[in-house]
Design an enzyme around this catalytic site. Structure first.
Site, PDB file in Angstrom:
ATOM      1  N   CYS A  28       0.830  -1.215   0.000  1.00  0.00           N
ATOM      2  CA  CYS A  28       0.000   0.000   0.000  1.00  0.00           C
ATOM      3  C   CYS A  28       0.865   1.266   0.000  1.00  0.00           C
ATOM      4  CB  CYS A  28      -0.907  -0.052   1.233  1.00  0.00           C
ATOM      5  SG  CYS A  28      -1.766   1.475   1.607  1.00  0.00           S
ATOM      6  N   CYS A  31      -0.021   3.900   2.568  1.00  0.00           N
ATOM      7  CA  CYS A  31       0.446   3.451   3.887  1.00  0.00           C
ATOM      8  C   CYS A  31       1.900   3.852   4.093  1.00  0.00           C
ATOM      9  CB  CYS A  31       0.322   1.937   4.017  1.00  0.00           C
ATOM     10  SG  CYS A  31      -1.364   1.303   3.881  1.00  0.00           S
TER      11      CYS A  31
END
Length: 107
Positions: A28, A31
């Site tokens: 991600c 993230c």
């Protein structure tokens, strides 16, 4: 930031202090953008614990909290979720959300 396992999760969020948990995954990109912001704030807030949980490794925890988008950050105090946000936010927004959570537990 402490990396939590499924076994450690409940013990961690039940502490008598604000615990900020970042639900994330390796793949991600948002993230990865949020991690340095949380790591910086972790150094500034001595009374707050910052942790992360990999949703790919521990999907049961993510499902338990209805997490479908990552990064999701949830803030817990004595086991109760008191604030959260979804997405990679700028430092000013993350700081404001942590401050809101601290105000709730101090009220």
């Amino acid at each position: 930031m402490k990396a939590l396992t499924e076994k450690e999760f409940d013990e961690e969020i039940n502490k008598d202090k604000l615990v900020v948990v970042d639900f994330w995954a390796e793949w991600c990109m948002p993230c990865r953008m949020l991690t340095p912001v949380l790591e910086k704030l972790e150094k500034e807030y001595d009374s707050v614990e910052f942790a992360k949980l990999n949703t790919d490794e521990y999907p049961n925890v993510a499902m338990r909290f209805g997490i479908f988008s990552i990064p999701t950050v949830m803030m817990f105090y004595k086991g109760e979720m008191i604030n959260s946000f979804v997405g990679a936010m700028p430092e000013s927004v993350v700081r404001r959300e942590v401050e809101k959570a601290l105000e709730k537990i101090q009220a």
